[in-house]
Scaffold this active site. Sequence first.
Site, PDB file in Angstrom:
ATOM      1  N   LYS A  93      20.299  -1.720  23.182  1.00 30.13           N
ATOM      2  CA  LYS A  93      20.629  -2.383  21.915  1.00 30.13           C
ATOM      3  C   LYS A  93      19.912  -1.652  20.809  1.00 30.13           C
ATOM      4  CE  LYS A  93      22.292  -5.812  19.473  1.00 30.13           C
ATOM      5  NZ  LYS A  93      22.979  -4.758  18.700  1.00 30.13           N
ATOM      6  N   GLN A 114      12.713   1.249  19.495  1.00 28.79           N
ATOM      7  CA  GLN A 114      13.562   0.068  19.716  1.00 28.79           C
ATOM      8  C   GLN A 114      13.237  -0.626  21.047  1.00 28.79           C
ATOM      9  OE1 GLN A 114      16.296  -0.053  17.158  1.00 28.79           O
ATOM     10  NE2 GLN A 114      16.230  -2.213  17.681  1.00 28.79           N
ATOM     11  N   LYS A 117      10.243  -2.933  20.276  1.00 25.59           N
ATOM     12  CA  LYS A 117      10.642  -3.953  19.306  1.00 25.59           C
ATOM     13  C   LYS A 117      11.501  -5.022  19.988  1.00 25.59           C
ATOM     14  CE  LYS A 117      12.365  -2.243  15.655  1.00 25.59           C
ATOM     15  NZ  LYS A 117      13.102  -1.739  14.509  1.00 25.59           N
ATOM     16  N   LYS A 129      19.738   3.775  20.415  1.00 28.24           N
ATOM     17  CA  LYS A 129      20.006   4.066  18.996  1.00 28.24           C
ATOM     18  C   LYS A 129      21.074   5.157  18.931  1.00 28.24           C
ATOM     19  CE  LYS A 129      18.606   2.992  14.786  1.00 28.24           C
ATOM     20  NZ  LYS A 129      18.103   1.717  14.253  1.00 28.24           N
ATOM     21  N   GLY A 168      24.414  -1.956  12.921  1.00 31.82           N
ATOM     22  CA  GLY A 168      24.284  -1.095  11.739  1.00 31.82           C
ATOM     23  C   GLY A 168      22.861  -0.562  11.573  1.00 31.82           C
ATOM     24  N   ASP A 169      22.715   0.368  10.671  1.00 38.21           N
ATOM     25  CA  ASP A 169      21.410   0.885  10.234  1.00 38.21           C
ATOM     26  C   ASP A 169      21.701   1.591   8.908  1.00 38.21           C
ATOM     27  OD1 ASP A 169      18.488   1.414  11.246  1.00 38.21           O
ATOM     28  OD2 ASP A 169      19.110   3.369  10.551  1.00 38.21           O
ATOM     29  N   THR A 212      17.039  -9.047   8.777  1.00 37.76           N
ATOM     30  CA  THR A 212      15.891  -8.127   8.819  1.00 37.76           C
ATOM     31  C   THR A 212      14.956  -8.398   7.629  1.00 37.76           C
ATOM     32  OG1 THR A 212      17.334  -6.511   9.858  1.00 37.76           O
ATOM     33  CG2 THR A 212      15.201  -5.724   9.127  1.00 37.76           C
ATOM     34  N   ASN A 243      20.269  -2.987   2.805  1.00 39.34           N
ATOM     35  CA  ASN A 243      20.352  -4.269   3.501  1.00 39.34           C
ATOM     36  C   ASN A 243      18.973  -4.917   3.680  1.00 39.34           C
ATOM     37  OD1 ASN A 243      20.183  -5.461   6.587  1.00 39.34           O
ATOM     38  ND2 ASN A 243      21.923  -6.217   5.416  1.00 39.34           N
ATOM     39  N   SER A 380      20.850 -10.097  16.025  1.00 41.84           N
ATOM     40  CA  SER A 380      21.958  -9.451  16.727  1.00 41.84           C
ATOM     41  C   SER A 380      22.074 -10.010  18.137  1.00 41.84           C
ATOM     42  CB  SER A 380      21.733  -7.942  16.804  1.00 41.84           C
ATOM     43  OG  SER A 380      22.196  -7.313  15.634  1.00 41.84           O
TER      44      SER A 380
HETATM   45  P1  NDP Z   1      20.719   0.883   3.911  1.00 40.70           P
HETATM   46  O1  NDP Z   1      21.565   2.066   4.130  1.00 40.70           O
HETATM   47  O2  NDP Z   1      21.374  -0.426   3.660  1.00 40.70           O
HETATM   48  O3  NDP Z   1      19.693   1.151   2.724  1.00 40.70           O
HETATM   49  C1  NDP Z   1      18.789   2.191   2.753  1.00 40.70           C
HETATM   50  C2  NDP Z   1      18.077   2.267   1.416  1.00 40.70           C
HETATM   51  O4  NDP Z   1      17.014   3.213   1.501  1.00 40.70           O
HETATM   52  C3  NDP Z   1      18.975   2.726   0.292  1.00 40.70           C
HETATM   53  O5  NDP Z   1      18.577   2.102  -0.893  1.00 40.70           O
HETATM   54  C4  NDP Z   1      18.721   4.231   0.237  1.00 40.70           C
HETATM   55  O6  NDP Z   1      18.921   4.789  -1.056  1.00 40.70           O
HETATM   56  C5  NDP Z   1      17.243   4.293   0.614  1.00 40.70           C
HETATM   57  N1  NDP Z   1      16.979   5.571   1.310  1.00 40.70           N
HETATM   58  C6  NDP Z   1      17.594   6.070   2.409  1.00 40.70           C
HETATM   59  N2  NDP Z   1      17.107   7.267   2.747  1.00 40.70           N
HETATM   60  C7  NDP Z   1      16.167   7.531   1.848  1.00 40.70           C
HETATM   61  C8  NDP Z   1      15.287   8.615   1.642  1.00 40.70           C
HETATM   62  N3  NDP Z   1      15.303   9.703   2.453  1.00 40.70           N
HETATM   63  N4  NDP Z   1      14.420   8.533   0.603  1.00 40.70           N
HETATM   64  C9  NDP Z   1      14.404   7.446  -0.188  1.00 40.70           C
HETATM   65  N5  NDP Z   1      15.205   6.382  -0.052  1.00 40.70           N
HETATM   66  C10 NDP Z   1      16.072   6.441   0.941  1.00 40.70           C
HETATM   67  O7  NDP Z   1      19.758   0.805   5.195  1.00 40.70           O
HETATM   68  P2  NDP Z   1      18.957  -0.452   5.772  1.00 40.70           P
HETATM   69  O8  NDP Z   1      18.452  -1.289   4.667  1.00 40.70           O
HETATM   70  O9  NDP Z   1      19.773  -1.046   6.830  1.00 40.70           O
HETATM   71  O10 NDP Z   1      17.734   0.277   6.508  1.00 40.70           O
HETATM   72  C11 NDP Z   1      16.522   0.607   5.833  1.00 40.70           C
HETATM   73  C12 NDP Z   1      15.429   0.844   6.858  1.00 40.70           C
HETATM   74  O11 NDP Z   1      15.248  -0.344   7.649  1.00 40.70           O
HETATM   75  C13 NDP Z   1      15.701   1.962   7.871  1.00 40.70           C
HETATM   76  O12 NDP Z   1      14.477   2.564   8.238  1.00 40.70           O
HETATM   77  C14 NDP Z   1      16.261   1.204   9.070  1.00 40.70           C
HETATM   78  O13 NDP Z   1      16.103   1.921  10.285  1.00 40.70           O
HETATM   79  C15 NDP Z   1      15.380  -0.042   9.033  1.00 40.70           C
HETATM   80  N6  NDP Z   1      15.909  -1.197   9.740  1.00 40.70           N
HETATM   81  C16 NDP Z   1      17.124  -1.730   9.415  1.00 40.70           C
HETATM   82  C17 NDP Z   1      17.598  -2.843  10.073  1.00 40.70           C
HETATM   83  C18 NDP Z   1      18.868  -3.523   9.679  1.00 40.70           C
HETATM   84  O14 NDP Z   1      19.154  -4.594  10.247  1.00 40.70           O
HETATM   85  N7  NDP Z   1      19.633  -3.012   8.745  1.00 40.70           N
HETATM   86  C19 NDP Z   1      16.839  -3.428  11.196  1.00 40.70           C
HETATM   87  C20 NDP Z   1      15.544  -2.852  11.391  1.00 40.70           C
HETATM   88  C21 NDP Z   1      15.132  -1.768  10.698  1.00 40.70           C
HETATM   89  P3  NDP Z   1      20.395   5.226  -1.540  1.00 40.70           P
HETATM   90  O15 NDP Z   1      21.082   3.952  -1.882  1.00 40.70           O
HETATM   91  O16 NDP Z   1      20.144   6.102  -2.708  1.00 40.70           O
HETATM   92  O17 NDP Z   1      21.022   5.930  -0.385  1.00 40.70           O
END
Ligand code: NDP
Length: 449
Positions: A93, A114, A117, A129, A168-169, A212, A243, A380
Amino acid sequence: MSFKNTYIQRVYDDLVIRNAHEPEFHQAVHEVLESLEPVCNADPRYEQEGVLERLVEPERVIYFRVPWVDDKGRVQVNRGFRVQFSSAIGPYKGGLRFHPSVNASVIKFLGFEQIFKNALTGLPIGGGKGGADFNPKGKSDGEVMRFCQSFMTELAKHIGAYTDVPAGDIGVGSREIGFLYGQYKRLTNEFTGAITGKGLRYGGSRARTEATGFGLCYFTEEMLNSKGDSFKDKRVIISGAGNVAIYANQKATELGAKVVAMSDSGGFIYDKDGIDFNIIKEIKEVSRLRISEYLNYRPGAEYHEGCSGIWSVPCDIALPSATQNEISEKSAMSLVKNGCFCVSEGANMPSTPEAIKVYFENNLLYGPAKAANAGGVATSALEMSQNSIRDSWSFEQVDGRLQDIMKNIYRRTAKAAEKYDLHGNLMAGANIAGFEKVADAMLAYGIAY
Ligand code: NDP
């Protein structure tokens, strides 16, 4: 030598040789192995039965070609990945990431984290992943759809409700999940819970979108409560505007905090009156624009180019929620200098090892990603339960379960740290608690697993 335990040193050295040029993977494994020294010192079975060398080797790695046609009729080819790391305690997962920086190292680090976690959630889910080096930014809906359909045409052969359940991620939100699940259904002729994060009308769970970010705040509130403190009246900064970040803002605000800064990959905004998460939702989730647009809604706010500047904004609590290694040693020192006393991680591995050292040296409250951001995958797993019994629970039911899960993760983590006299070291506690559960199952299965 970075480890005192010779068994652990040997496992790590072998890993670096066998997975050369994968720095993120090395970093994630190093952190876990460091925490496991007292555990391996106390129980020789882990070495005798080769548990660590088995654990750091994924059960299966799948790389695949993803050909698709862009709007100009040109053929494009991306590389797809799925790392099925451990199914010791349940089906693999973990999410799918679509971002140009995706490579084997990034997917392996995420898949490895993961495992622990997912074990911490207390639910029966293994670790995996996946993703692709595809950049959804600037692509039309049609291009994203064609890419997702081609990606799933291969991935569908390897996943299933009882085998491997992606979600998603970064870069994979509700639009992408819709295209991916639609293609999965078409190829398999089945309506089963083989993907989570689905829309509410086709098998999704209430509160998964928020999970999250909300879970991060529930965990952090529990950690603050343990010190007689809370989110109330605190200044919070949250990196990212995706997200995780959006719903972390909502919950932190509901718990009485003021979120003064947020960012995207281009820059960060500062609003002394508190950033309205509904505006960020409109800009980033609905319209897919840059965070600088916020000034059109709130002219009194500030926008600064460059996302790392956010760590110099004075705050009490920082919730990094964008991406890996976004907080360097320098940024961590800047946080401390400006009054931050708590860092809790929404993103996966957002702090470099040097930054984590700064947190410990300055006695910050530190909520590590594996524990603090586990609310997404936990919910999830609740979506998988609802799909299995063909039921749909209310928002309050799911959110209530999420709160209990996050409180339990905090307790499990703190207790595991106590057990090895590592009081308050939640990073070690999370690694140890997750490991013990998975390792016990591995010992039970015998060596061929
Ligand atoms: P999203 O794609 O929804 O959002 C990512 C955000 O981070 C965007 O605002 C993006 O900016 C910014 N970003 C991405 N890459 C970079 C970078 N290299 N430098 C600066 N800013 C960056 O992703 P999520 O919110 O889903 O995920 C964010 C983090 O949380 C990740 O590490 C993910 O693995 C982790 N996570 C997510 C979960 C989930 O349920 N979604 C669960 C657990 C962990 P821009 O809009 O400009 O692209």
